[in-house]
Design an enzyme around this catalytic site. Structure first.
Site, PDB file in Angstrom:
ATOM      1  CE  LYS A   1      48.224  24.429 -24.139  1.00  0.00           C
ATOM      2  NZ  LYS A   1      46.766  24.246 -24.276  1.00  0.00           N
TER       3      LYS A   1
ATOM      4  NE  ARG B   1      45.482  21.575 -28.307  1.00  0.00           N
ATOM      5  CZ  ARG B   1      44.872  20.590 -27.650  1.00  0.00           C
ATOM      6  NH1 ARG B   1      44.478  20.785 -26.419  1.00  0.00           N
ATOM      7  NH2 ARG B   1      44.670  19.423 -28.219  1.00  0.00           N
TER       8      ARG B   1
ATOM      9  N   GLY C   1      42.456  24.692 -18.068  1.00  0.00           N
ATOM     10  CA  GLY C   1      41.005  24.637 -18.237  1.00  0.00           C
ATOM     11  C   GLY C   1      40.290  25.962 -18.151  1.00  0.00           C
TER      12      GLY C   1
ATOM     13  CG  MET D   1      41.809  31.429 -20.990  1.00  0.00           C
ATOM     14  SD  MET D   1      43.262  32.366 -21.450  1.00  0.00           S
ATOM     15  CE  MET D   1      44.564  31.257 -20.967  1.00  0.00           C
TER      16      MET D   1
ATOM     17  NE  ARG E   1      49.213  22.097 -18.025  1.00  0.00           N
ATOM     18  CZ  ARG E   1      47.969  22.429 -18.319  1.00  0.00           C
ATOM     19  NH1 ARG E   1      47.724  23.569 -18.940  1.00  0.00           N
ATOM     20  NH2 ARG E   1      46.946  21.641 -18.008  1.00  0.00           N
TER      21      ARG E   1
ATOM     22  CG  HIS F   1      38.984  39.085  19.867  1.00  0.00           C
ATOM     23  ND1 HIS F   1      38.365  37.911  20.237  1.00  0.00           N
ATOM     24  CD2 HIS F   1      39.918  39.332  20.820  1.00  0.00           C
ATOM     25  CE1 HIS F   1      38.882  37.477  21.375  1.00  0.00           C
ATOM     26  NE2 HIS F   1      39.825  38.325  21.749  1.00  0.00           N
TER      27      HIS F   1
ATOM     28  CB  SER G   1      57.180  46.095  17.370  1.00  0.00           C
ATOM     29  OG  SER G   1      56.560  44.994  16.754  1.00  0.00           O
TER      30      SER G   1
ATOM     31  CG  ASN H   1      46.736  43.496  13.038  1.00  0.00           C
ATOM     32  OD1 ASN H   1      47.227  43.156  11.967  1.00  0.00           O
ATOM     33  ND2 ASN H   1      46.590  42.663  14.052  1.00  0.00           N
TER      34      ASN H   1
ATOM     35  CB  CYS I   1      54.342  42.325  16.101  1.00  0.00           C
ATOM     36  SG  CYS I   1      53.669  43.865  16.761  1.00  0.00           S
TER      37      CYS I   1
ATOM     38  CE1 TYR J   1      59.909  41.410  15.814  1.00  0.00           C
ATOM     39  CE2 TYR J   1      62.021  42.522  16.135  1.00  0.00           C
ATOM     40  CZ  TYR J   1      60.681  42.365  16.463  1.00  0.00           C
ATOM     41  OH  TYR J   1      60.113  43.152  17.426  1.00  0.00           O
TER      42      TYR J   1
END
Length: 888
Positions: free
Chosen positions: A28, A97, A106, A108, A341, A457, A773, A777, A840, A860
């Site tokens: 601002k 402000r 909105g 602060m 802004r 899963h 690869s 997970n 992957c 990749y």
């Protein structure tokens, strides 16, 4: 810091800042300075830097010299506006402000009309000739100061205001006369004294310093903290404070205030969009107390001010080269700009605005790409809840797969399939899903589970299918016997309609209206631009020809992970798989596998056709075998039914054998048990059948003249000798099939790196593997020691307590898991320089993880079909960010 500059003045030909100083002046403050530099009418003022906020929040002390610099700035301000701060007769009033470097609308606090007291309000009334305006401003100031600075609930002031209007039988604040406003002022001061034990401070300087302190402290209010977390804004940035001479939109019918956008923030359409109120101050527009007017009607109400506003908004958009969100006040016909802004916008608007501005010559393609957050694209590819709908949210879980779905509750996969066959739309509600539920998951509109995390899963399969999923919703309890699930006092029966929002994690009672976005021409255009700059490949995780086709339409350049276990659950296949598992000899197993061979081959033919010309990485069977058998409780129930009916002995014996096999294969922690390449070591005939199916399918299509590129991936390698053994089997089967078919296939053999030991010995493994690869997970759960299916019970607390910044199964842990990936890449390429390496895991479609993959040299990433466009955009961001870094 004694000699540092903490206060920057703007306006009145004395502007000290500029737009490039956002880190110091906040967004601002920097933009106010820039508007002043552009000659745009801005009420003069000054900005206290973010550095002051950071220092103050550390020790609740201001840096030496700040007070003197504030006093000096006040003097400059007084000279420009011709009023005196704290004066009884001609008072200078200011607004205070916040202004962080990143827009936090909105979040602060703000204080308006600061400087008023019991004496100066009379001077303001006399000078303006408008006592009503003066006392209206004073009652507003008391309420804001009481709320923001003194911590008194805003509702206490609102309650008194409402009572006053009721007693006078009026609706609008603007209908309050001066006597009513004077009475409210006295009542508000009484509230302040009662709640704080002290009288309202009459000294303007004291008011100012208290307000500055309150704005700094609002950086750490709960809504600001939440907003920062949601938008990845660092807590250490702090906020600037902007002190500005007040201008008044509440001085009668020739005054007003408004908020507008230079383009439509909902659609991106190039039109002036906004609202305003006559005789009002800024908070009235956003508070919703009065209904604002469309900005277009300002042309008739105040034509001169509207023409000037049009000129300014065009000037601002051309200068900042982006859609602007502006605030303005008109004081007795004179226009003032309070803020500009870069405006917040919907995903659809962001893409349209970026594409349009390139066409208009305002920005180039690279700038356009960097303005589109990759995750915004994801929102455009799934149904979403109508934002105007009223929702009854009864529970919340993890937003595991985006989009929204509506359907009738069902508790079993079988029921889901039957209901779907009859034309019903269903939501599958399960404690957790397993591969056996795949048919029901496919039939359902969406999935809701009690347990499981972002890579459970249910989450992984749902994302692959493009279906909404809410996982880990432990607020609900399922009672299948009664056919209900409950959440607190709410009970939902099987067959009742619910809605789920996989983008927020909300579970909603009843049917809600959905909106299905269309893939716009602008989106296709910007994705083509992304492809022109990215260097990181993007593949998909796909297990069916349909998924492969969808992914290719979304721009996938091959399959990075084809999970063969998902092919085993069709009604015609699961009995044969169970026959294979129940076999007591290799010969019996091979007999069952021979029945599966043509089915597997058919799968691979379809997938290869869909991805013709692109590489297809097929992971050999990975999950533990018990996942293909019935649940132990279901088998026991079946046994009891047979025994109670006096069924033939051979039927009872068959179920008993199944139960024995279930108990034998059941594992305490199946993620670390008899799975992956261990299956190929102990039961080589399983992998032999799969390799035969892969190579036969490739040979068949190659004879048709198609370019087929198979990559055979051996999962869960922890020791190079495992890979050597299984690879030997693969090569033999492939050679035999190619010799028999008289076709040469250029296939590759590689492995999934998902265990820390594999990472640390990657140089040895790379001598045998033609590609790596990273299965992030499993690499995440084996690095942290977290079970990804159970971590949802405690991970939210880890994030809440800032132990972890993100769920590591959703956002790659770059400092831990990421370091292992770097080690694996370096070691792998030290012995095989041309080693192709991908990622992957589910992280392959998460933007920050994609950018990390680019930085560390992956070839990749691979992700679910509906995340492919997200990954394409994130890969483009990575390339552009690297380009910018290289320029410095």
């Amino acid at each position: 810091m004694a000699d540092s500059k903490f206060v920057y003045f703007f306006g009145g030909n004395r502007t000290e800042g500029k737009n490039s100083m956002k880190d110091l002046l906040g967004g601002k403050g920097a933009n106010l300075a820039e508007m002043a530099n552009l000659g745009i009418p801005v009420p003069p003022g000054f900005t206290i830097t973010t550095e002051v906020c950071v220092q103050y929040l550390k020790g609740k002390e201001y840096p030496k010299g700040l007070i003197e610099q504030v006093d000096s700035a006040i003097e400059k301000l007084e000279g420009i506006v011709g009023k005196k701060f704290g004066d009884d007769n001609n008072p200078l009033l200011v607004s205070v402000r916040s202004g962080a470097r990143a827009s936090m609308p909105g979040m602060m606090d703000t204080v308006l009309n600061l400087g008023l007291n019991d004496r100066s309000v009379l001077g303001l009334a006399k000078n303006t000739g408008n006592p009503r305006f003066a006392f209206d401003s004073y009652r507003r100031f008391l309420a804001m100061f009481g709320d923001v600075v003194l911590g008194i609930g805003h509702d206490k002031f609102e309650h008194v205001l409402s009572e006053k209007k009721q007693s006078l039988n009026i609706i609008q604040d603007t209908d309050l006369d001066v006597n009513a406003l004077k009475e409210l002022v006295e009542q508000f001061k009484t509230i302040i004294e009662r709640e704080t034990g002290e009288k309202f401070p009459q000294d303007a300087r004291k008011q100012l310093m208290m307000a500055i302190e309150a704005v700094f402290q609002s950086w750490n209010n709960q809504r600001a903290i939440t907003y920062r977390k949601l938008n990845n804004i660092p807590a250490g940035w702090g906020t600037a404070v902007n002190v500005q001479a007040m201008v008044y939109g509440n001085m009668g019918e020739t005054s007003g205030t408004g908020v507008a956008f230079t383009r439509d923030p909902g659609t991106g359409e190039k039109r002036f969009f906004g609202e305003y109120l006559i005789n009002a101050q800024g908070e009235d527009v956003v508070a919703g107390i009065r209904t604002p007017n469309p900005i277009s009607t300002l042309k008739e109400a105040m034509p001169a001010a509207f023409r000037q506003l049009e000129e300014i908004y065009v000037k601002l958009e051309n200068h900042f080269r982006d859609m602007q969100d502006i605030e303005f006040t008109i004081e007795q016909g004179k226009l003032y700009m309070l803020q500009t802004r870069n405006g917040k916008r919907t995903a659809a608007a962001a893409i349209k605005i970026a594409a349009d501005m390139v066409a208009e010559g305002l920005i180039d393609k690279k700038t356009a790409l960097l303005r589109i957050e990759p995750n915004q694209i994801d929102k455009l590819l799934h149904p979403m809840i109508d934002p105007n709908a009223t929702l009854q949210v009864v529970a919340s879980g993890l937003p595991a797969s985006p989009g929204a779905a509506v359907g009738q509750v069902v508790f079993t996969a079988e029921h889901a399939e039957k209901m779907a066959e009859s034309g019903a739309k269903v939501i599958l509600v399960r404690t957790e899903t397993s591969p056996e539920d795949i048919g029901g998951m496919n039939a359902a509109e969406g999935i809701l589970t009690v347990r499981g995390g972002m890579t459970s899963h249910a989450a992984v399969v749902a994302r692959g299918m493009g279906k909404p999923c809410v996982a880990g919703c432990d607020a609900i309890s399922i009672d299948i016997k009664k056919g209900v699930f409950s959440t607190g006092s709410c009970t939902i029966n099987e067959g009742d309609h619910i809605s789920i929002d996989g983008s927020t994690g909300h579970v909603i009672v009843g049917k809600v209206p959905l909106i299905t976005p269309e893939v716009s021409e602008e989106l296709r255009t910007v994705l083509q631009w992304a492809d022109e700059v990215r260097t990181l490949g993007v593949r998909t995780n796909a297990d069916t020809p349909y998924d492969a086709t969808v992914a290719r339409d979304f721009g996938a350049e091959g399959i990075g992970l084809c999970r063969t276990e998902h092919m085993f659950f069709g009604d015609d296949r699961i009995p044969v798989v169970r026959e294979m598992i129940m076999a007591e000899s290799g010969t019996a197993r091979r007999s069952a596998l021979a029945k599966l061979l043509p089915m597997q081959k058919e799968d691979f033919v379809g997938i290869f056709r869909a991805m013709e010309g692109y590489p297809v990485t097929i992971r050999l069977l990975d999950p533990p075998l018990h996942e293909f058998l019935p649940d132990h409780e279901e088998a026991l129930k079946k046994l009891m039914e047979l025994e109670s009916k006096g069924a033939p002995e051979h039927e009872i014996d068959r179920v008993k054998k199944i139960m024995d096999r279930i108990e034998f294969l059941q594992e305490i922690n199946p993620m670390l048990g008899f799975r992956g390449c261990r299956l190929g070591v102990v039961y080589p005939e399983i992998y032999e059948m799969q390799v035969q199916a892969i190579i036969e399918a490739a040979c068949e299509l190659t004879k048709e003249g198609m370019n087929i590129v198979p990559e055979i991936m051996i999962p869960l390698i922890s020791h190079v000798k495992e890979l050597q053994l299984v690879k030997k089997q693969v090569v033999k089967i492939a050679s035999d099939v190619m010799a028999e078919k008289d076709v040469k296939i250029n296939y590759r053999i590689g492995t999934m790196i998902e265990l820390p030991r594999a990472v640390l010995t990657a140089d040895k493994i790379a001598r045998e593997a033609e590609f790596f690869s990273f299965g992030t997970n499993d690499l995440t759960q084996t690095t942290f020691g977290f079970s990804r299916d159970d971590a949802g019970k405690f991970l939210p607390f880890y994030i809440e307590q800032s132990i972890l910044e993100h769920d590591p199964f959703a956002v790659l842990d770059q400092s831990g898991v990421g370091e292992l990936i770097k080690i694996g890449i370096d070691k792998g390429r030290s012995t095989r320089h041309d080693l192709k390496i991908g990622l992957c895991g589910e992280h392959g479609g998460e933007p920050s993880s994609v950018i990390f993959g680019h930085k560390v040299g992956l070839n990749y990433v691979s992700c679910s079909p509906f995340r492919v466009p997200v990954a394409r955009m994130a890969a483009a961001h990575a390339a552009l960010q690297e380009e910018e870094m290289n320029k410095k």
